[in-house]
Every structure is written in C-alpha cells, then in structure tokens.
Design an enzyme around this catalytic site. Structure first.
Site, PDB file in Angstrom:
ATOM      1  N   SER A 137     114.924 -62.991  13.530  1.00 15.48           N
ATOM      2  CA  SER A 137     113.514 -62.782  13.190  1.00 15.48           C
ATOM      3  C   SER A 137     113.359 -61.688  12.142  1.00 15.48           C
ATOM      4  CB  SER A 137     112.724 -62.400  14.444  1.00 15.48           C
ATOM      5  OG  SER A 137     113.261 -61.229  15.005  1.00 15.48           O
ATOM      6  N   HIS A 158     113.501 -70.266  13.610  1.00  9.23           N
ATOM      7  CA  HIS A 158     113.007 -69.109  14.367  1.00  9.23           C
ATOM      8  C   HIS A 158     112.095 -69.572  15.501  1.00  9.23           C
ATOM      9  CE1 HIS A 158     110.395 -65.322  14.730  1.00  9.23           C
ATOM     10  NE2 HIS A 158     111.487 -65.178  15.453  1.00  9.23           N
ATOM     11  N   GLU A 170     109.560 -71.693  13.274  1.00 11.75           N
ATOM     12  CA  GLU A 170     109.539 -71.506  11.823  1.00 11.75           C
ATOM     13  C   GLU A 170     110.860 -72.030  11.240  1.00 11.75           C
ATOM     14  OE1 GLU A 170     106.730 -67.568  11.277  1.00 11.75           O
ATOM     15  OE2 GLU A 170     108.795 -67.218  11.911  1.00 11.75           O
ATOM     16  N   ASN A 208     105.726 -62.930  11.886  1.00 13.50           N
ATOM     17  CA  ASN A 208     105.997 -61.489  11.954  1.00 13.50           C
ATOM     18  C   ASN A 208     105.516 -60.739  10.721  1.00 13.50           C
ATOM     19  OD1 ASN A 208     106.992 -61.349  14.533  1.00 13.50           O
ATOM     20  ND2 ASN A 208     109.103 -61.708  13.925  1.00 13.50           N
TER      21      ASN A 208
END
Length: 302
Positions: A137, A158, A170, A208
C-alpha cells in the site's frame, strides 16, 4: 498451429491457480476469497506454525461468512466451507510451488529489499506466463517490478482490510505493465466478487493518496487546538457521512502504519505540506501507543 498460439498469446490470461505469499491478515484473507471463488490456492509462509494459525483464521472467517450467506441452510454452509478448504493448500517453499501457478500475489512485510529478494528468486522458478502482483500500500510497484525480468507481467493488487468484507481492489499499472496483464488482473479481481479500479503507480494509489492527507489534516486541526478530537470525529461522521471519524480510523489502522506511510511520502516530496509529519503522531508512536492493537492511541481501549 503457430498462428493459434500467437492469437492465444494476445488474449488475456484466465487465472486458475494462485500462489499467495504471506499468511498474515491480508494474505490469509486474499487466499480465503480466492479459494472460495473456485481458484486453486497455495498459501506460503516461513513456518508451519504461522501457516497453522493462518488456516485456523481462514476457517473461523469462513464460519462467520457462511452464517450470513447460508443463514437458513446450515448444510449448504458446511459444504461451502469444505469445498473452499479443499481448494487451499499451504507450503513453506515458494520456489517449489510457483512452477504451476498463473498468478503470484505477495502480501509480506512492507520492506522493499525483502520484497525484491523474494520476487527475484521466484522470477527464476515461475513459468513465463505467470503474472506477479504485490499487495503493497505504500511502496512503488515499479521499484518492486524492477527486481524481475517480467516487468510487463507485474502489477499491483491492493486489497483492503478485512479482505473477505471489503469490495474494493486497486489494480495498479506501472509504465511497463502490459495491457494484457492489466486486463487479466481486472478479470481476476471480478472473479473474486470484488470491484476493481485501475490506477497508475502513484504514491498511495487512489484511496490512501486521498485518505492519509485527510487523516493528517485532522491531526493538525487537533494539534492547533481548533477542535477536540471527539468533536472532529462526530463532525466527519454526521457531516460527511463517514462510518468512522478520522481519529477512530487512525486508531483502527494503527498509528505506526499511518506514520510509516506519511514518513515515506515526506522523503519522496519533502516540500509537499500534505506530507508533513505530525509531532503528536510521532510522540504517540514513540510511546508505543499505536491504537486499538496496543489498547491506546488517540483513544483508550479496554
């Protein structure tokens, strides 16, 4: 025959056999979801003891899933668990198990050197068609892919915690990732019953990159004394419809994890104010107050 082989080479790869490296929370969750959707899965970690715990965690998680899925049909639930576990084997030797796999997903410690060493080794043993993916990540997929000779067959997958519940994955493409690889990873994600979004290899990908600066801004707002952490949490839950306030979420994710991400980005872009470290966050981590897992972070937990 040659032309048939050539046309097959262009078609996307249907992933049937999956190797998941790392039996922690994320790796075990990925293995569970893949096995439950009919993929043959080998889960790899360093010791039999770790793998025993991973397997027990997967069984417990499957029991919770089946209670909801098969509420009025316990026999069907038991069959589903049995079938899923049949698709899953474990191993402590990654090089030995990748020779017949379509996809390797890595979910080990967030350390570039350790990931690079692993992929460099597996690159020698995996067949040519095998795709490689990392669940990182915070590290750049390109930096990990560069340890192999298959940069075109390398991408990011991800997943989000807890994997069996969270619908998003992702799919991350580096400048070298082929379109065929991206499509194969998207299709695999859909086969897991997840929703893929695709993104370039940029720090934090989509979630994120937006979430961490928001969390850090909440900490800065509190550090300046503009509002209490309780009021900030209530405001974001009731005013923005978020299921958790930023401080609750930071404690849930782990303050050490958030600090690790923001420190990494700060090194990449030292002049970006969104990536500036927080003295309060640094202090709490230094005091081993990491959030829920240690019993105290921004809040205390019994």
């Amino acid at each position: 025959m040659a032309s048939a082989a050539a046309s097959t080479a262009v078609r996307k790869l249907i992933v049937k056999h999956v190797t998941v490296i790392g039996g922690g929370l994320m790796g075990a969750g990925i293995a569970q979801v893949a096995a439950a959707t009919g993929h043959t899965v080998v889960l790899v970690d360093q010791t039999d003891e770790i793998l025993k715990n991973s397997k027990k965690g997967i069984e417990d998680s499957l029991k919770r899933v089946t209670k909801k899925m098969f509420a009025d049909k316990p026999e069907a639930g038991a069959q589903f668990i049995e079938k899923t576990l049949k698709n899953l084997t474990v191993s402590t030797d990654p090089a030995a198990v990748v020779h017949s796999t379509d996809l390797v997903i890595e979910a080990i410690v967030e350390n570039l050197q350790v990931k690079n060493d692993l992929f460099k080794r597996l690159d020698k043993f995996a067949p040519e068609h095998t795709l490689f993916a990392s669940n990182t990540s915070s590290l750049q997929i390109t930096d990990i892919a560069n340890s192999t000779t298959r940069q075109d067959r390398f991408g990011g997958l991800h997943f989000f915690n807890p994997v069996p519940v969270m619908k998003l994955v992702e799919v991350v493409k580096t400048p070298m990732t082929s379109q065929k690889t991206v499509e194969s990873l998207m299709e695999f994600t859909k086969a897991l019953g997840k929703n893929p979004v695709s993104c370039k290899d940029t720090p934090g990908f989509v979630v994120n990159r937006l979430l961490v600066p928001y969390l850090m801004e909440a900490v800065r707002l509190y550090e300046r004394g503009d509002a209490s952490k309780e009021d900030i949490d209530v405001a974001m839950k009731l005013g923005a419809g978020y299921p958790m306030g930023p401080f609750e979420l930071l404690d849930y994710v782990g303050l050490d994890t958030s600090k690790y991400i923001i420190d990494g980005w700060h090194l990449l872009e030292p002049n970006n104010p969104l990536f500036a470290p927080s003295p309060l966050l640094d202090k709490l981590v230094k005091e081993k107050k990491m959030g829920k897992k240690t019993g105290e972070g921004f809040y205390k937990y019994k």
